[in-house]
Design an enzyme around this catalytic site. Structure first.
Site, mmCIF file in Angstrom:
data_model
loop_
_atom_site.group_PDB
_atom_site.id
_atom_site.type_symbol
_atom_site.label_atom_id
_atom_site.label_comp_id
_atom_site.label_asym_id
_atom_site.label_seq_id
_atom_site.Cartn_x
_atom_site.Cartn_y
_atom_site.Cartn_z
ATOM 1 N N GLU A 63 0.835 -1.216 0.000
ATOM 2 C CA GLU A 63 0.000 0.000 0.000
ATOM 3 C C GLU A 63 0.864 1.258 0.000
ATOM 4 O OE1 GLU A 63 -3.089 0.192 -0.531
ATOM 5 O OE2 GLU A 63 -3.938 -1.754 -0.020
ATOM 6 N N ARG A 94 0.661 3.782 -3.252
ATOM 7 C CA ARG A 94 0.049 5.105 -3.019
ATOM 8 C C ARG A 94 1.097 6.184 -2.798
ATOM 9 N NH1 ARG A 94 -5.756 3.946 -0.106
ATOM 10 N NH2 ARG A 94 -5.678 1.702 -0.308
ATOM 11 N N ASP A 139 -4.560 -9.714 -8.538
ATOM 12 C CA ASP A 139 -4.799 -8.753 -9.624
ATOM 13 C C ASP A 139 -3.593 -7.993 -10.203
ATOM 14 O OD1 ASP A 139 -4.620 -7.373 -7.208
ATOM 15 O OD2 ASP A 139 -6.581 -6.407 -7.338
ATOM 16 N N GLU A 142 -12.212 0.292 -10.388
ATOM 17 C CA GLU A 142 -11.850 -0.673 -11.447
ATOM 18 C C GLU A 142 -12.788 -0.680 -12.656
ATOM 19 O OE1 GLU A 142 -11.963 -1.405 -8.180
ATOM 20 O OE2 GLU A 142 -9.812 -1.556 -7.763
#
Ligand code: DMJ
Length: 658
Positions: free
Chosen positions: A283, A287, A416, A550
């Site tokens: 994360e 980010r 993903d 998404e």
């Protein structure tokens, strides 16, 4: 004269003792007519003309003298203040201005021609300087903002270069790089009025989300838009400002420069990585590192490069495992890492360790430190040594043994962005990373064969694979795959471009269905294709919507590659639903159940709403030359990173990073 010239009137010994009067007071009183003539008499008490001293003047003579004197004084003052060029007279004569003296004495033409000639020359010089300044200003005004920015950057780089040490490093120990902004960092208004209005609307949404965060949660990681306060998830440990860093590039591309500057200032003064807390490596990378890198490449501001490299270095201890597969969690102070306790016997997660590649390649490029690139290339090596069940990549891998954990495979959560980064590594390397390319297309083939299915009514979906058995469920996260497959279709081997574009379009349609089959027209976290339902969530804990991007991301890619207007329409449907059900006075909130007729807000404005959802919407209604795909690649948090162009002059050196 004595009486007039001195500042005080002296009293003659013969005169009676009287108060001492100043000349100014006397003149003033006489002039104003307030002093009776008799009052002056003591000074002129003796009318005898023969008596010695000024007191022997007659009153009328004194008046005449006073008049002459005051006329003279008036003339002098008039000459000083009202004749032309009096300022020079003042500075030259009274104040002895060195500037005037230098000009008149040492000018190239100085001679005996007199002060008039000097004045002329000074005036001519001033005029010339003026004209030059005007010409320069005109020149500057005619330049485009990009040219101006480029010039400023070049000047900055030159200054930095001049101040670098012998190793070619700047004050922050970073190599001096010649910043060049890739094309399309900002766009222009679309010609079509409806598209223009819709794009403007998205910008207003961004403004509402940003202003609310700024008002109620400035400096916190995220905003609670209903209770109007800050919110921090433990993914970022004690690092603050996730929304600020995640939003930087969106602010920039929407040309919200006042907001971008405020965010930059916060990053400069407050973004601190010296925290004694555990963070999620994935994360923080997507980010914070991604957000800082994008902000650097868009704006050229060094503060972002410095912070990105500083944070990247803090993440390096995560790779201290027997295999070099990084830990999921890392204490930034102690450098001690571990994995999520729930992850298959202490495994690392595919979507986490597999989603560092793009950022780390850029960190090596910007820091001159090859370690970042080496770490992520090593992950590939480990993966390529392993057998893959049916050619698939399980979500869990033990970093100590280097063996797969449970055989769960997903193109949604836990898997993903690993696939996304294989494709984008190849694209970002200007198509020179052949290994990444092969891994992507092989994996996609395995996914198509083993995970993609069609529902009885013809909806294509990507199921999840658990030890060989399919779970007919598709996550909202999996919907990004439509965009990914479209992005990769052009490079697909064996004439599969058309086929892959069809797959991408089918996935986009399925994901759109998952939205339109809800009451609020926003998609659930996961939807199923079993038990008689299609594209509908059946479990209560899968019915929420947390402002995820998404589906819109896939619409954006599909629009770019096909220009089929339905993708813009579908994006606009989502905008209307967001405005109707997620917008609250204090920002935008997620929803607990998209099948309920009225929204129950979860009171979180996720940072990825500003980083991704609104950015992809804005790009959906922008022209294709805004962040064009041949120059930019989006990281998984929608932070655009530039393609590292091949050095065409050297065939053995495919790109700068390698
Ligand atoms: C984002 O943080 C990233 O897109 C990540 O890859 C997974 N999904 C969230 C938003 O849904």
């Amino acid at each position: 004269r004595a009486a007039i010239g001195s500042s005080r009137l002296s009293v003659t010994p013969h005169a009676p003792l009287l108060p001492v009067w100043t000349v100014e007071a006397a003149l003033c009183a006489v002039g104003s007519g307030k002093m009776p003539v008799a009052t002056l008499l003591p000074f002129t008490a003796t009318p005898n003309r023969k008596s010695a001293g000024p007191t022997s003047f007659r009153l009328t003579e004194k008046f005449i003298l006073l008049l002459v004197f005051s006329a003279f004084i008036t003339l002098c003052f008039g000459a000083i203040f009202f004749l032309p060029d009096s300022s020079k007279l003042l500075s030259g004569v009274f104040f002895h201005s060195p500037a005037v003296e230098t000009n008149t004495r040492t000018g190239p033409d100085s001679g005996d021609s007199g002060s008039a000639g000097n004045d002329e020359r000074v005036l001519a010089k001033i005029r010339k300087d003026h004209e030059k300044a005007l010409l320069e200003a005109k020149d500057t005004l005619q330049k485009r903002p990009e040219e101006l920015n480029q010039e400023i950057m070049n000047d900055k780089a030159k200054v930095a270069k001049d101040s670098m040490d012998q190793d070619g490093k700047d004050a922050n120990n970073l190599p001096v790089v010649q910043y060049q902004r890739p094309p399309g960092a900002t766009g222009h208004e679309p010609l079509d009025p409806e598209t223009r209005d819709r794009r403007t609307k998205i910008k207003e949404m961004m403004k509402h989300a940003w202003d609310s965060y700024r008002r109620y949660a400035w400096g916190s990681n995220e905003l609670r838009p209903v209770s109007k306060q800050g919110h921090s998830s433990n993914l970022f440990g004690d690092i603050k400002g996730a929304t600020i860093v995640d939003a930087l590039d969106t602010l920039y591309i929407m040309e919200m420069f006042e907001e971008f500057d405020a965010a930059t200032d916060w990053v400069d003064k407050n973004l601190d990585f010296k925290v004694n807390a555990e963070v999620s490596v994935f994360e923080v990378n997507i980010r914070f590192v991604g957000g800082l890198l994008s902000a650097y490449y868009l704006s050229g501001k060094e503060v972002f490069r410095r912070k990105a490299v500083e944070l990247g270095e803090k993440l390096l201890p995560a790779f201290k495992t027997p295999t070099g597969i990084p830990w999921a969690l890392l204490n930034l102070k102690s450098g001690i890492g571990r994995n999520w306790p729930w992850a298959s016997g202490g495994s690392s997660i595919l979507a986490e360790y597999g989603t560092l590649h793009l950022e780390f390649m850029h960190l090596s490029k910007l820091s001159g430190n090859p370690e970042f690139a080496q770490k992520v290339m090593n992950i590939r090596k480990v993966l390529n040594r392993l057998d893959k069940p049916q050619g698939l990549y399980p979500n869990y891998l033990n970093p100590n043994s280097g063996q797969w954990g449970q055989h769960h495979v997903s193109v949604g959560g836990l898997g993903d962005s690993f696939y996304e980064y294989l494709l984008k590594a190849w694209l970002m390397s200007d198509k020179s990373d052949e290994e990444g390319k092969k891994m992507y297309y092989d994996a996609l083939q395995a996914i198509e064969t083993n995970l993609m299915r069609k529902s009885s009514s013809g909806l294509t979906y990507i199921a999840e694979w658990k030890g060989g058995l399919l779970e007919h469920k598709m996550g909202h996260l999996t919907c990004f795959a439509g965009g990914m497959i479209a992005l990769g279709a052009d490079g697909a081997p064996s004439d599969k471009t058309g086929h892959q574009m069809e797959l991408a379009a089918e996935i986009a349609r399925t994901c759109h269905e998952s939205y339109s089959r809800t009451a609020l027209k926003l998609g659930p976290e996961a939807f199923r294709f079993d038990g008689g339902v299609e594209a509908i969530a059946t479990r209560q804990n899968e019915k929420y919507f947390i402002l995820r991007p998404e589906v819109i991301e896939t619409y954006m890619y599909m629009w770019r590659f096909t220009h089929d207007p339905k993708y813009r329409e579908w994006g606009w449907e989502a905008v209307q639903a967001l405005e109707q059900h997620c917008k609250v006075e204090g920002g935008y909130s997620g929803i607990r159940d998209v099948y309920a007729s009225t929204p129950n807000h979860d009171d979180v404005q996720q940072s990825f709403y500003l980083a991704e959802t609104l950015k992809y919407l804005y790009l959906l209604f922008s022209d294709d030359d805004h962040l064009p795909f041949d120059h930019w690649v989006f990281n998984t948090e929608a932070h655009p990173l530039p393609v590292i162009k091949k050095d065409r002059t050297d065939p053995d050196r495919p790109n700068e990073v390698e």
